[in-house]
Design a protein around this motif. Structure first.
Motif, PDB file in Angstrom:
ATOM      1  N   PHE A 282       0.867  -1.183   0.000  1.00  0.00           N
ATOM      2  CA  PHE A 282       0.000   0.000   0.000  1.00  0.00           C
ATOM      3  C   PHE A 282       0.897   1.225   0.000  1.00  0.00           C
ATOM      4  O   PHE A 282       1.859   1.296   0.769  1.00  0.00           O
ATOM      5  CB  PHE A 282      -0.903   0.001   1.236  1.00  0.00           C
ATOM      6  CG  PHE A 282      -1.909  -1.104   1.233  1.00  0.00           C
ATOM      7  CD1 PHE A 282      -3.174  -0.920   0.680  1.00  0.00           C
ATOM      8  CD2 PHE A 282      -1.589  -2.348   1.760  1.00  0.00           C
ATOM      9  CE1 PHE A 282      -4.094  -1.959   0.659  1.00  0.00           C
ATOM     10  CE2 PHE A 282      -2.514  -3.387   1.745  1.00  0.00           C
ATOM     11  CZ  PHE A 282      -3.764  -3.195   1.196  1.00  0.00           C
ATOM     12  N   TRP A 283       0.561   2.181  -0.842  1.00  0.00           N
ATOM     13  CA  TRP A 283       1.362   3.398  -0.980  1.00  0.00           C
ATOM     14  C   TRP A 283       0.620   4.521  -0.271  1.00  0.00           C
ATOM     15  O   TRP A 283      -0.450   4.941  -0.720  1.00  0.00           O
ATOM     16  CB  TRP A 283       1.582   3.721  -2.466  1.00  0.00           C
ATOM     17  CG  TRP A 283       2.284   2.609  -3.192  1.00  0.00           C
ATOM     18  CD1 TRP A 283       1.716   1.457  -3.661  1.00  0.00           C
ATOM     19  CD2 TRP A 283       3.676   2.526  -3.520  1.00  0.00           C
ATOM     20  NE1 TRP A 283       2.673   0.668  -4.261  1.00  0.00           N
ATOM     21  CE2 TRP A 283       3.876   1.295  -4.192  1.00  0.00           C
ATOM     22  CE3 TRP A 283       4.770   3.372  -3.321  1.00  0.00           C
ATOM     23  CZ2 TRP A 283       5.138   0.897  -4.661  1.00  0.00           C
ATOM     24  CZ3 TRP A 283       6.022   2.978  -3.789  1.00  0.00           C
ATOM     25  CH2 TRP A 283       6.197   1.759  -4.447  1.00  0.00           C
ATOM     26  N   CYS A 284       1.181   4.959   0.848  1.00  0.00           N
ATOM     27  CA  CYS A 284       0.484   5.960   1.659  1.00  0.00           C
ATOM     28  C   CYS A 284       0.946   7.359   1.274  1.00  0.00           C
ATOM     29  O   CYS A 284       2.134   7.676   1.351  1.00  0.00           O
ATOM     30  CB  CYS A 284       0.750   5.691   3.137  1.00  0.00           C
ATOM     31  SG  CYS A 284      -0.087   6.880   4.190  1.00  0.00           S
ATOM     32  N   LEU A 285       0.000   8.184   0.868  1.00  0.00           N
ATOM     33  CA  LEU A 285       0.304   9.562   0.492  1.00  0.00           C
ATOM     34  C   LEU A 285      -0.079  10.503   1.634  1.00  0.00           C
ATOM     35  O   LEU A 285      -1.167  10.396   2.201  1.00  0.00           O
ATOM     36  CB  LEU A 285      -0.453   9.955  -0.775  1.00  0.00           C
ATOM     37  CG  LEU A 285      -0.327   8.996  -1.954  1.00  0.00           C
ATOM     38  CD1 LEU A 285      -1.112   9.528  -3.158  1.00  0.00           C
ATOM     39  CD2 LEU A 285       1.147   8.786  -2.325  1.00  0.00           C
ATOM     40  N   CYS A 286       0.822  11.417   1.953  1.00  0.00           N
ATOM     41  CA  CYS A 286       0.576  12.435   2.988  1.00  0.00           C
ATOM     42  C   CYS A 286       0.871  13.793   2.351  1.00  0.00           C
ATOM     43  O   CYS A 286       1.879  14.429   2.690  1.00  0.00           O
ATOM     44  CB  CYS A 286       1.479  12.216   4.193  1.00  0.00           C
ATOM     45  SG  CYS A 286       1.439  10.553   4.892  1.00  0.00           S
ATOM     46  N   PRO A 287       0.043  14.232   1.387  1.00  0.00           N
ATOM     47  CA  PRO A 287       0.424  15.396   0.582  1.00  0.00           C
ATOM     48  C   PRO A 287       0.643  16.680   1.389  1.00  0.00           C
ATOM     49  O   PRO A 287       1.538  17.464   1.058  1.00  0.00           O
ATOM     50  CB  PRO A 287      -0.740  15.551  -0.398  1.00  0.00           C
ATOM     51  CG  PRO A 287      -1.863  14.748   0.168  1.00  0.00           C
ATOM     52  CD  PRO A 287      -1.227  13.640   0.956  1.00  0.00           C
ATOM     53  N   ASN A 288      -0.129  16.895   2.430  1.00  0.00           N
ATOM     54  CA  ASN A 288       0.062  18.139   3.197  1.00  0.00           C
ATOM     55  C   ASN A 288       1.401  18.148   3.936  1.00  0.00           C
ATOM     56  O   ASN A 288       2.043  19.194   4.057  1.00  0.00           O
ATOM     57  CB  ASN A 288      -1.105  18.371   4.162  1.00  0.00           C
ATOM     58  CG  ASN A 288      -2.344  18.863   3.422  1.00  0.00           C
ATOM     59  OD1 ASN A 288      -2.233  19.516   2.374  1.00  0.00           O
ATOM     60  ND2 ASN A 288      -3.524  18.533   3.925  1.00  0.00           N
ATOM     61  N   ALA A 289       1.824  16.977   4.423  1.00  0.00           N
ATOM     62  CA  ALA A 289       3.141  16.899   5.086  1.00  0.00           C
ATOM     63  C   ALA A 289       4.260  17.075   4.061  1.00  0.00           C
ATOM     64  O   ALA A 289       5.269  17.718   4.333  1.00  0.00           O
ATOM     65  CB  ALA A 289       3.293  15.570   5.816  1.00  0.00           C
ATOM     66  N   ASP A 315       0.220  12.236   8.475  1.00  0.00           N
ATOM     67  CA  ASP A 315       1.462  12.444   9.215  1.00  0.00           C
ATOM     68  C   ASP A 315       1.124  13.179  10.517  1.00  0.00           C
ATOM     69  O   ASP A 315      -0.027  13.223  10.920  1.00  0.00           O
ATOM     70  CB  ASP A 315       2.497  13.181   8.356  1.00  0.00           C
ATOM     71  CG  ASP A 315       3.924  12.695   8.657  1.00  0.00           C
ATOM     72  OD1 ASP A 315       4.121  12.025   9.682  1.00  0.00           O
ATOM     73  OD2 ASP A 315       4.849  12.981   7.873  1.00  0.00           O
ATOM     74  N   SER A 316       2.118  13.787  11.155  1.00  0.00           N
ATOM     75  CA  SER A 316       1.840  14.341  12.495  1.00  0.00           C
ATOM     76  C   SER A 316       1.584  15.837  12.446  1.00  0.00           C
ATOM     77  O   SER A 316       1.802  16.481  11.426  1.00  0.00           O
ATOM     78  CB  SER A 316       3.040  14.095  13.399  1.00  0.00           C
ATOM     79  OG  SER A 316       4.071  15.001  13.043  1.00  0.00           O
ATOM     80  N   LEU A 317       1.201  16.397  13.588  1.00  0.00           N
ATOM     81  CA  LEU A 317       1.010  17.846  13.666  1.00  0.00           C
ATOM     82  C   LEU A 317       2.350  18.597  13.660  1.00  0.00           C
ATOM     83  O   LEU A 317       2.366  19.820  13.604  1.00  0.00           O
ATOM     84  CB  LEU A 317       0.190  18.210  14.908  1.00  0.00           C
ATOM     85  CG  LEU A 317      -1.314  17.916  14.781  1.00  0.00           C
ATOM     86  CD1 LEU A 317      -2.022  18.111  16.112  1.00  0.00           C
ATOM     87  CD2 LEU A 317      -1.976  18.787  13.700  1.00  0.00           C
ATOM     88  N   ALA A 318       3.465  17.862  13.687  1.00  0.00           N
ATOM     89  CA  ALA A 318       4.760  18.527  13.508  1.00  0.00           C
ATOM     90  C   ALA A 318       4.920  18.983  12.052  1.00  0.00           C
ATOM     91  O   ALA A 318       5.654  19.930  11.765  1.00  0.00           O
ATOM     92  CB  ALA A 318       5.893  17.581  13.882  1.00  0.00           C
TER      93      ALA A 318
END
Ligand SMILES: [Zn+2]
Length: 399
Positions: A282-289, A315-318
């Protein structure tokens, strides 16, 4: 025909998404706890149907988060690139005391629930998130993340992470032991993780910056700044002459299901390499991070072209301003306007549930499941009949 009964709820909307596709003129029937009893033609639904303007959709799955970094919101500068980002996170992550960190994690957990997220793949480097996860309505699969780029103490590092993993299990939480990233896990540590269990879900931060590939291809890279900063002598590292992915992926030789996270600097041949391996990937995309750290989008078209299974993460709030899968979808729609919303919703629901192996409960409106029912609004069809999401669209949880 369902007769009127106080414990039965009926929902309909101008657009109904069932986890795979939009279905027309359907009414969702649930019990009072949100268990799906049926999805039937609206003409057969009987009385007392609650009709909503917008999209009805199974609850979202956030396949990648770090609850324990929630206290770093607005503390890490944007667009610095990954290496500086990592150094700032390492410097700042212990500045708050443990109670404060728990309070921030609790707030993040509530934020995800309010944003229609039902299940989370969450990275943990310590046991700090256990109290939050134990008392949460959300389902968490914890990825206990091992780090250690020096080979000599791999067994020690592994034993330490195993104890953390056991703590999660002892608290009734689902967890697996995983590598952090190709630039932070040594040859021996990769092998130890591979040997643990072939059924465990592996998650790994993959090709999040160009330097990661450069390091494996040439042996030289800007990561040296990070290792120097940590006082590490990495002269024992042997480069492979291949991309990062092609270097680490073969460590997993037991068909573990794998979630590859970020993939911002993955190319088409890397995707083909994974496809040929036969792994369930599975390819996880976190575009905003990715926008926050590297100011770059992942190669969504290549993934689609190669038939890759995509899932979404915050992803995280960091490295994000919020924990919202809807906001990740909006960012993807902005950068990839030709990809239909229907596809992205399937990444955010059923694909995510399959990646976290919780599809028997989450991710679709199949009978017997309790996926959570969310309402996305405003949204509708444009003059050409295409389904569009407003830039200001919000989400609310109905059940
Ligand atoms: Zn991450």
């Amino acid at each position: 025909m369902y007769t009127v009964h106080s414990t039965i709820h009926r929902f309909s909307a101008n657009l109904m998404f069932d986890g795979k596709r939009f279905v027309n003129d359907k009414t969702l029937i649930t019990d009072s706890k949100g268990k799906i009893l049926d999805l039937i033609p609206s003409v057969d639904a009987g009385e007392d149907v609650r009709f909503l303007e917008g999209i009805l959709c199974p609850g979202f799955i956030n396949a990648h988060c770090h609850l324990e970094l929630s206290h770093l919101k607005d503390k890490i500068p944007m667009h610095t690139g990954l290496i500086d980002f990592l150094m700032t996170v390492m410097q700042s992550r212990n500045e708050n005391d443990p109670e404060e960190i728990i309070a921030f994690s609790q707030k993040a957990n509530r934020e995800m629930a309010d944003n229609g997220i039902m299940a989370v793949g969450d990275i943990s480097n310590n046991t700090g998130s256990i109290p939050v996860k134990k008392n949460s309505d959300l389902y968490y699969h914890t990825f206990v993340e091992a780090t250690g780029f020096l080979d000599f103490n791999a067994r020690e590092r592994f034993a330490y992470m195993k104890r953390i993993h056991q703590d999660f299990m002892n608290n009734g939480l689902t967890a697996s032991l995983v590598p952090h990233a190709p630039y932070s896990v040594s040859h021996s540590l990769f092998q130890l993780i591979n040997d643990v269990s072939q059924k465990d879900i592996i998650s790994i931060h993959n090709q999040e910056c160009e330097e990661e590939n450069t390091m494996y291809e040439t042996g030289k890279s800007n990561f040296k700044r990070l290792y120097d900063n940590l006082g590490m002598d990495i002269s024992g590292f042997r480069h492979t002459g291949k991309s990062s992915l092609k270097s680490w992926f073969p460590y997993f030789n037991m068909q573990h299901p794998i979630i590859l996270v970020h993939n911002t600097f993955t190319d088409e041949s890397d995707i083909a390499f994974v496809n040929e391996s036969g792994h369930s990937a599975f390819w996880c995309l976190c575009p905003n991070a990715n926008a926050y750290i590297e100011n770059r989008m992942p190669p969504v078209e290549w993934l689609l072209k190669r038939g890759a299974k995509i899932v979404l993460g915050t992803d995280s709030l960091a490295s994000n301003h919020q924990l919202s899968i809807l906001e990740e979808i909006k960012t993807l729609l902005k950068h990839f306007p030709d990809i239909p919303l229907e596809k992205m919703l399937s990444w955010a629901t059923l694909n995510g549930a399959q990646a976290l192996q919780c599809e028997d409960k989450y991710g679709s409106f199949e009978k017997g499941r309790t996926p959570g029912i969310i309402h996305i609004f405003p949204s509708g069809k444009n003059a050409g009949g295409e389904i569009k999401l407003s830039e200001t669209a919000k989400v609310e949880r109905l059940k």
